[in-house]
Design a protein around this motif. Structure first.
Motif, PDB file in Angstrom:
ATOM      1  N   TYR A   1      46.285  66.601   1.437  1.00  0.00           N
ATOM      2  CA  TYR A   1      45.524  67.376   2.754  1.00  0.00           C
ATOM      3  C   TYR A   1      44.382  66.492   3.034  1.00  0.00           C
ATOM      4  CZ  TYR A   1      48.992  71.064   1.738  1.00  0.00           C
ATOM      5  OH  TYR A   1      50.114  71.776   1.439  1.00  0.00           O
ATOM      6  N   THR A   2      43.932  66.825   4.224  1.00  0.00           N
ATOM      7  CA  THR A   2      42.758  66.441   4.567  1.00  0.00           C
ATOM      8  C   THR A   2      41.539  67.377   4.119  1.00  0.00           C
ATOM      9  OG1 THR A   2      42.589  67.580   6.761  1.00  0.00           O
ATOM     10  CG2 THR A   2      43.622  65.450   6.874  1.00  0.00           C
TER      11      THR A   2
ATOM     12  N   GLU B   1      41.839  70.525   5.995  1.00  0.00           N
ATOM     13  CA  GLU B   1      43.045  71.359   5.746  1.00  0.00           C
ATOM     14  C   GLU B   1      42.986  71.980   4.310  1.00  0.00           C
ATOM     15  OE1 GLU B   1      46.491  68.712   8.114  1.00  0.00           O
ATOM     16  OE2 GLU B   1      45.860  68.301   5.974  1.00  0.00           O
ATOM     17  N   THR B   2      42.245  71.321   3.481  1.00  0.00           N
ATOM     18  CA  THR B   2      42.194  71.841   2.207  1.00  0.00           C
ATOM     19  C   THR B   2      41.261  72.983   2.079  1.00  0.00           C
ATOM     20  OG1 THR B   2      42.215  69.586   1.212  1.00  0.00           O
ATOM     21  CG2 THR B   2      41.429  71.236  -0.232  1.00  0.00           C
TER      22      THR B   2
ATOM     23  N   SER C   1      48.816  61.451   4.846  1.00  0.00           N
ATOM     24  CA  SER C   1      49.079  63.033   4.886  1.00  0.00           C
ATOM     25  C   SER C   1      49.985  63.578   4.238  1.00  0.00           C
ATOM     26  CB  SER C   1      49.337  63.000   6.592  1.00  0.00           C
ATOM     27  OG  SER C   1      49.612  64.560   6.714  1.00  0.00           O
TER      28      SER C   1
ATOM     29  N   GLN D   1      43.959  69.753  -3.197  1.00  0.00           N
ATOM     30  CA  GLN D   1      44.178  68.900  -2.073  1.00  0.00           C
ATOM     31  C   GLN D   1      45.412  68.096  -2.227  1.00  0.00           C
ATOM     32  OE1 GLN D   1      40.976  65.900  -1.757  1.00  0.00           O
ATOM     33  NE2 GLN D   1      41.227  65.701   0.652  1.00  0.00           N
TER      34      GLN D   1
ATOM     35  N   LYS E   1      49.263  67.234  -2.940  1.00  0.00           N
ATOM     36  CA  LYS E   1      50.412  67.985  -2.654  1.00  0.00           C
ATOM     37  C   LYS E   1      51.601  67.666  -3.909  1.00  0.00           C
ATOM     38  CE  LYS E   1      50.101  67.299   2.188  1.00  0.00           C
ATOM     39  NZ  LYS E   1      50.751  66.992   3.553  1.00  0.00           N
TER      40      LYS E   1
END
Length: 359
Positions: free
Chosen positions: A17-18, A21-22, A13, A194, A196
């Motif tokens: 991002y999952t 979430e993306t 995480s 996606q 970070k």
């Protein structure tokens, strides 16, 4: 073992991002970009066009090796594929607007009901012409008149690249290659958002672009540099008209017009009130084409016909945005009318209440 499993999930995480979430992140970014001021959208797209042109010029120079072109074409494409992704990296990290990637980001925001249809269409319009203006600026001023390709080997490579993209393939091949290219470009943007950290973003964005360049797929914004520079350098068999119809308008507007005509036939039975609105939309496109033609005729009459092809290309590059601006107000008004009239048609396409994202 349970603690280790939680630790691994937390580390994953932290790195990216999952997928869910993306998608949410892209939707929020698309809503923000779609509601930005028009001048900000245009100049951000202008910068993206410049960055793509810089990268395209670098790829031409790096692949200018006649012996390898004949004996190791796969190696040359691989070298170009390793260089070209630097453009998408600079664009995404700097926050510039690339037309192909923005289609996905703002399209998701529209599907999530965070962006009105009129903002979506205006954003696409400004991104496309901003990319075109930036690509032509670098092509003509920095590379063309700057003499970057004065070396005969570089010049011949640029001409060969333009012919390979515009003359050699048939129109349906260009169209299908463009679909595959934008598939990979959108995947590159997705992976870039996606991740970070910057290193992961670069790694994620690099390989989809490497794949499309190695396969020789067609990217509309990159071709805004490759084909005009070929015309600028006197590539035989390529003209501005051929580029507009075979390399740009045909694949941007023809599929849309065909789908709109099919949609009109389907809608007439259930939504008769939309028939007139669809006709207005088609007449708006015809008005835009007529305006561009009128500007070009006035320009040719005022400057005379005994001018070189390079100057003719530069004149068109300057005055085409003016023609677009003259028609944009009418086009936007008609697009807004179409959006308002077709709200009932698109209502069933929106997300149901149980799957809507928070705003």
């Amino acid at each position: 073992m349970a603690v280790t499993h939680v630790h691994v999930d937390n580390m994953a995480s932290m790195a990216a991002y999952t997928p869910k979430e993306t998608a949410e992140l892209m939707s929020r970014i698309g809503a923000m970009r779609g509601r930005a001021r028009p001048d900000k959208i245009f100049f951000s797209a202008f910068m993206a066009g410049c960055l793509v042109s810089f990268t395209s010029a670098s790829a031409v120079i790096a692949t200018a090796a006649p012996w390898f072109q004949e004996n190791a074409p796969g190696l040359i494409r691989m070298i170009s594929g390793l260089i070209f992704p630097s453009g998408i990296v600079m664009i995404l990290i700097s926050g510039s607007e690339l037309f192909t990637g923005s289609n996905m980001i703002t399209g998701i925001a529209w599907m999530h009901r965070r962006l009105p249809l009129k903002n979506l269409l205006m954003h696409w319009f400004l991104c496309f012409w901003g990319n075109m203006a930036g690509a032509l600026f670098v092509m003509a001023i920095i590379v063309g008149y700057g003499g970057v390709f004065d070396n005969e080997i570089f010049k011949q490579q640029a001409i060969a690249t333009a012919q390979l993209k515009q003359i050699t393939p048939q129109w349906h091949q260009i169209f299908l290659r463009a679909i595959g290219c934008n598939w990979l470009v959108c995947l590159s943007c997705y992976l870039g958002l996606q991740a970070k950290d910057v290193t992961s973003k670069v790694a994620g964005m690099w390989w989809p672009i490497f794949a499309f360049v190695t396969m020789g797929l067609e990217h509309v914004v990159a071709n805004m540099f490759f084909i005009p520079i070929g015309i600028f350098l006197g590539a035989p068999g390529i003209s501005v008209g051929l580029y507009i119809w075979k390399g740009m308008l045909l694949f941007l507007f023809l599929p849309g017009c065909l789908s709109c005509k099919v949609l009109t036939r389907i809608v007439q039975a259930s939504f008769p009130q939309l028939s007139e609105t669809c006709s207005v939309a088609f007449s708006s496109a015809a008005s835009f084409t007529s305006t561009c033609t009128s500007w070009e005729r006035i320009l040719l009459l005022s400057t005379g016909s005994t001018i070189s092809s390079q100057s003719a290309l530069w004149r068109r590059a300057i005055f085409l945005p003016f023609a677009a601006a003259q028609s944009s107000r009418i086009a936007v008004a008609r697009a807004a009318t179409l959006a308002g009239s077709s709200s009932a048609l698109f209502k069933h396409l929106r997300l149901p209440p149980s799957t809507r994202f928070s705003r």
